[in-house]
Design a protein around this motif. Structure first.
Motif, PDB file in Angstrom:
ATOM      1  N   LYS A  34       2.213  17.892  65.321  1.00  0.00           N
ATOM      2  CA  LYS A  34       0.952  17.364  65.858  1.00  0.00           C
ATOM      3  C   LYS A  34       0.808  17.829  67.309  1.00  0.00           C
ATOM      4  O   LYS A  34       1.636  17.497  68.154  1.00  0.00           O
ATOM      5  CB  LYS A  34       0.958  15.838  65.789  1.00  0.00           C
ATOM      6  CG  LYS A  34       0.848  15.297  64.361  1.00  0.00           C
ATOM      7  CD  LYS A  34       0.414  13.832  64.385  1.00  0.00           C
ATOM      8  CE  LYS A  34       0.177  13.290  63.000  1.00  0.00           C
ATOM      9  NZ  LYS A  34       1.337  12.549  62.466  1.00  0.00           N
ATOM     10  N   GLY A  74      -1.593  17.925  70.661  1.00  0.00           N
ATOM     11  CA  GLY A  74      -2.717  17.266  71.318  1.00  0.00           C
ATOM     12  C   GLY A  74      -3.478  18.226  72.224  1.00  0.00           C
ATOM     13  O   GLY A  74      -2.889  19.069  72.900  1.00  0.00           O
ATOM     14  N   ILE A 127      -5.108  17.456  67.460  1.00  0.00           N
ATOM     15  CA  ILE A 127      -5.748  16.159  67.661  1.00  0.00           C
ATOM     16  C   ILE A 127      -6.253  16.104  69.108  1.00  0.00           C
ATOM     17  O   ILE A 127      -5.506  16.441  70.033  1.00  0.00           O
ATOM     18  CB  ILE A 127      -4.725  15.006  67.450  1.00  0.00           C
ATOM     19  CG1 ILE A 127      -4.167  15.063  66.024  1.00  0.00           C
ATOM     20  CG2 ILE A 127      -5.344  13.648  67.750  1.00  0.00           C
ATOM     21  CD1 ILE A 127      -2.937  14.222  65.825  1.00  0.00           C
ATOM     22  N   VAL A 137      -6.847  14.367  72.470  1.00  0.00           N
ATOM     23  CA  VAL A 137      -6.298  13.203  73.162  1.00  0.00           C
ATOM     24  C   VAL A 137      -6.930  13.122  74.555  1.00  0.00           C
ATOM     25  O   VAL A 137      -7.642  14.039  74.975  1.00  0.00           O
ATOM     26  CB  VAL A 137      -4.750  13.279  73.304  1.00  0.00           C
ATOM     27  CG1 VAL A 137      -4.081  13.229  71.946  1.00  0.00           C
ATOM     28  CG2 VAL A 137      -4.330  14.513  74.084  1.00  0.00           C
ATOM     29  N   GLU A 193       1.183   7.561  76.628  1.00  0.00           N
ATOM     30  CA  GLU A 193       0.203   7.148  75.616  1.00  0.00           C
ATOM     31  C   GLU A 193      -0.116   8.306  74.670  1.00  0.00           C
ATOM     32  O   GLU A 193      -0.126   8.135  73.454  1.00  0.00           O
ATOM     33  CB  GLU A 193      -1.091   6.653  76.296  1.00  0.00           C
ATOM     34  CG  GLU A 193      -0.979   5.274  76.910  1.00  0.00           C
ATOM     35  CD  GLU A 193      -0.562   4.202  75.910  1.00  0.00           C
ATOM     36  OE1 GLU A 193      -1.148   4.158  74.817  1.00  0.00           O
ATOM     37  OE2 GLU A 193       0.373   3.420  76.220  1.00  0.00           O
ATOM     38  N   LYS A 196       2.360   9.118  72.027  1.00  0.00           N
ATOM     39  CA  LYS A 196       2.466   8.201  70.883  1.00  0.00           C
ATOM     40  C   LYS A 196       1.737   8.799  69.673  1.00  0.00           C
ATOM     41  O   LYS A 196       2.004   8.440  68.539  1.00  0.00           O
ATOM     42  CB  LYS A 196       1.861   6.841  71.229  1.00  0.00           C
ATOM     43  CG  LYS A 196       2.766   6.004  72.115  1.00  0.00           C
ATOM     44  CD  LYS A 196       2.109   4.673  72.440  1.00  0.00           C
ATOM     45  CE  LYS A 196       2.940   3.913  73.469  1.00  0.00           C
ATOM     46  NZ  LYS A 196       2.158   2.820  74.082  1.00  0.00           N
ATOM     47  N   GLN A 197       0.771   9.671  69.974  1.00  0.00           N
ATOM     48  CA  GLN A 197      -0.044  10.247  68.897  1.00  0.00           C
ATOM     49  C   GLN A 197       0.380  11.655  68.507  1.00  0.00           C
ATOM     50  O   GLN A 197       0.121  12.097  67.402  1.00  0.00           O
ATOM     51  CB  GLN A 197      -1.506  10.351  69.337  1.00  0.00           C
ATOM     52  CG  GLN A 197      -2.186   9.059  69.693  1.00  0.00           C
ATOM     53  CD  GLN A 197      -3.572   9.368  70.246  1.00  0.00           C
ATOM     54  OE1 GLN A 197      -4.408   9.936  69.574  1.00  0.00           O
ATOM     55  NE2 GLN A 197      -3.799   9.019  71.493  1.00  0.00           N
ATOM     56  N   VAL A 198       0.952  12.402  69.446  1.00  0.00           N
ATOM     57  CA  VAL A 198       1.220  13.824  69.193  1.00  0.00           C
ATOM     58  C   VAL A 198       2.642  14.197  69.621  1.00  0.00           C
ATOM     59  O   VAL A 198       3.287  13.465  70.381  1.00  0.00           O
ATOM     60  CB  VAL A 198       0.212  14.722  69.960  1.00  0.00           C
ATOM     61  CG1 VAL A 198      -1.198  14.491  69.459  1.00  0.00           C
ATOM     62  CG2 VAL A 198       0.299  14.496  71.463  1.00  0.00           C
TER      63      VAL A 198
END
Lengths: 485, 95
Positions: free
Chosen positions: A259, A261, A294, A296, A390, A393-395
């Motif tokens: 993933k 970002g 993604i 971000v 932060e 946490k997603q990528v």
């Protein structure tokens, strides 16, 4: 075979199989330096005799069956690394004649493997600058277009790779000083996580931001060189005790499901069209290999440059207090008393950019302004660091440009320091957050100038950015393009 | 926010820099521009935010209090602009 064009990995195989010697390779690079240096000025000091002696010793070692990764490999160091017995100037008149009594740990580790030191590379004075123009030893020129700067502050480290004057080099990165010149010169530059590599014996600029890293021809070499220098050093209390992974296991083509970002604050309207095109192209390449993208947000990005120029200058004003004309460095003569001697020694020894930063830092730390500037900046630093936590946490990693434009022209930004500072907008946040980032060649500009791609990793996430960088490199050949010199 | 030449002179004294008149003038205008730019930080509410001095959590690193080899007096003095015997020599401190 052109020995000066080889990577560490290629040269290591040849040395190990006794197909070439370190002495002939070192001679080839010294010859290359001789024929190109008048156009590039990447070196402050060339140490031909010492290099040949070290190469002979390395050949002996290899003959005895001891050929480690860097044995006999000719390297060069930014002139910020202390090298025992060889002049270390930090590109300043202040240290014009300074001969260090000991080695920086990063260099000591390479030396213990039998690496050969070709010489010391040009940089911005005390690593303060983004173009190599603040050197007291003259500007370095970009081998891709000698009217342009190589970037900075590790401009010599990147220019010497692009000019094929050294097999690999080390630089330092406080606000982008490895990644930005690597981007401008078409090489690979890695800024490790703060604490990954010892800073012992590296002349301090901003101690909470400075980090040592490799500048190389490809991602494999960056991994090899990082492997050799990373790890805890009892002499640097900020180097971490965390185990160093085997970075060679990251050298595989595998980004499937990774993933990545894209911070929207880095892809702003008005980004240079060439840079935008290079990023779009890179995203397409990695998508094609199975990476997932993604969007971000790093909402405090726009405050990073202001935050950096308060923290870095404050730390610099303290670090550079040591140059007082007593123990080492330039001393003004015919002065009245101690204080005047110090004031005049510093005035004569430092160049304009260094003085400007000492002044700014002293002001930010001075009574009545400390809370408004320095403390405020440290709090904003927390917000910038949180932005990254932060996002991560997603990528797994982030993809961004390294610099807003390709290499700029010599003299273009010297009159306006703020414009120069703003050229580091995409690299500075990584230093403030203390995380790792790598710059590697992406699609060049329409005019043929190199453009770097930045991959940013979590703290101690070098393995992941190396893997993504290696995968990207497998589908492109921009890192193999050579500057016509 | 502007910075006056008087303030520049005060800061230069704190920084132990003997600046020329031209430098005083140049730095006062350049630093004013930079300080004006860093004012943007005040757009952010940082009440209750803990300042970050170091990006990586580090603790005091102690070593055992044991004598180790050092570079020695001669090496320590080898880059001194002026020395006498085993001392750094400096201009008079007290009249």
């Amino acid at each position: 075979m052109e020995l000066h064009t080889l990577t560490i990995q290629q040269l290591h195989q040849l040395l190990k199989n006794r197909q070439v010697s370190s002495v002939e390779t070192t001679r080839a690079l010294l010859k290359r330096i001789e024929t190109t240096e008048n156009r590039i000025n990447a070196f402050i000091t060339v140490a031909a005799d010492q290099a040949l002696a070290a190469a002979e010793a390395a050949d002996q070692r290899i003959a005895n069956g001891d050929c480690q990764t860097l044995t006999g490999i000719p390297l060069a160091l930014k002139d910020i690394f202390l090298t025992e017995g060889l002049r270390t100037t930090c590109a300043s008149k202040m240290l014009e004649n300074f001969i260090a009594p000991y080695d920086a740990t990063a260099w000591a580790r390479l030396k213990s493997q039998g690496a050969v030191l070709l010489g010391k590379l040009n940089q911005d004075e005390f690593a303060m600058g983004s173009s190599c123009e603040s050197s007291a030893f003259g500007a370095t020129r970009n081998p891709w277009d000698t009217e342009r700067t190589p970037g900075g502050s590790s401009g010599g480290s990147a220019a010497s790779i692009a000019a094929q004057q050294a097999t690999a080099t080390l630089g330092t990165d406080t606000g982008g000083s490895i990644r930005q010149p690597a981007s401008h010169c078409g090489c690979v530059g890695l800024k490790p996580t703060y604490g990954r590599v010892s800073r012992y014996g590296v002349i301090a600029y901003a101690s909470s931001l400075d980090q040592v890293g490799p500048v190389t021809r490809d991602v494999t070499d960056a991994a090899l060189l990082l492997q050799a220098i990373a790890g805890h050093d009892p002499k640097d209390s900020t180097s971490v005790e965390q185990q160093v992974p085997d970075y060679s296991t990251s050298l595989k083509n595998d980004v499937k499901g990774m993933k990545i970002g894209l911070p929207r604050e880095y892809f702003i309207d008005g980004l240079d069209p060439d840079v935008q095109r290079a990023m779009d192209n890179a995203i397409a390449h990695l998508k094609g290999q199975g990476a997932e993208f993604i969007e971000v947000s790093l909402p405090h990005t726009n405050y990073a440059v202001a935050c950096y120029y308060l923290i870095a200058t404050a730390e610099a004003s303290s670090n550079l207090a040591r140059y007082e004309g007593v123990r080492f460095g330039h001393r003004a003569t015919e002065t009245e008393g101690l204080i005047e001697m110090m004031m005049r020694s510093r005035a004569a020894g430092f160049g304009a950019e260094v003085k400007r930063r000492i002044m700014l830092g002293t002001y930010a730390l001075s009574s009545g302004y400390y809370d408004a500037y320095y403390l405020k900046a440290q709090k904003v630093r927390t917000l910038i660091q949180r932005d990254f936590s932060e996002a991560f946490k997603q990528v797994d990693i982030l993809l961004t440009p390294v610099a807003p434009t390709p290499a700029f022209k010599i003299g273009e930004k010297t009159a306006d320091p703020l414009q120069m500072y703003l050229s580091d907008i995409f690299t500075i946040p990584v230093n403030l957050a203390g995380i790792c980032g790598i710059s590697l060649p992406a699609q060049p500009s329409a005019a043929g100038l190199p453009i770097g791609l930045q991959l940013i990793g979590k703290p101690f996430g070098e393995e992941t950015i190396l893997r993504a960088a290696y995968s990207f490199e497998q589908t492109t050949d921009w890192h193999r393009q050579k500057a016509a010199l | 926010m502007g910075i006056t030449q008087l303030e520049i002179e005060h800061v230069a004294r704190l920084a132990r820099l003997a600046l020329s008149d031209a430098e005083n003038e140049l730095f006062s205008s350049q630093m004013s521009a930079i300080l004006c730019y860093v004012e943007t930080l005040n757009e952010l509410d940082t009440d209750g935010i803990i300042p970050t001095a170091h990006a990586v959590p580090v603790q005091n690193a102690f070593r055992s209090d044991a004598v180790q080899p050092s570079i020695g007096t001669d090496q320590a003095l080898s880059n001194a602009p002026d020395r006498v015997e085993t001392f750094f020599r400096v201009p008079p401190v007290i009249e």
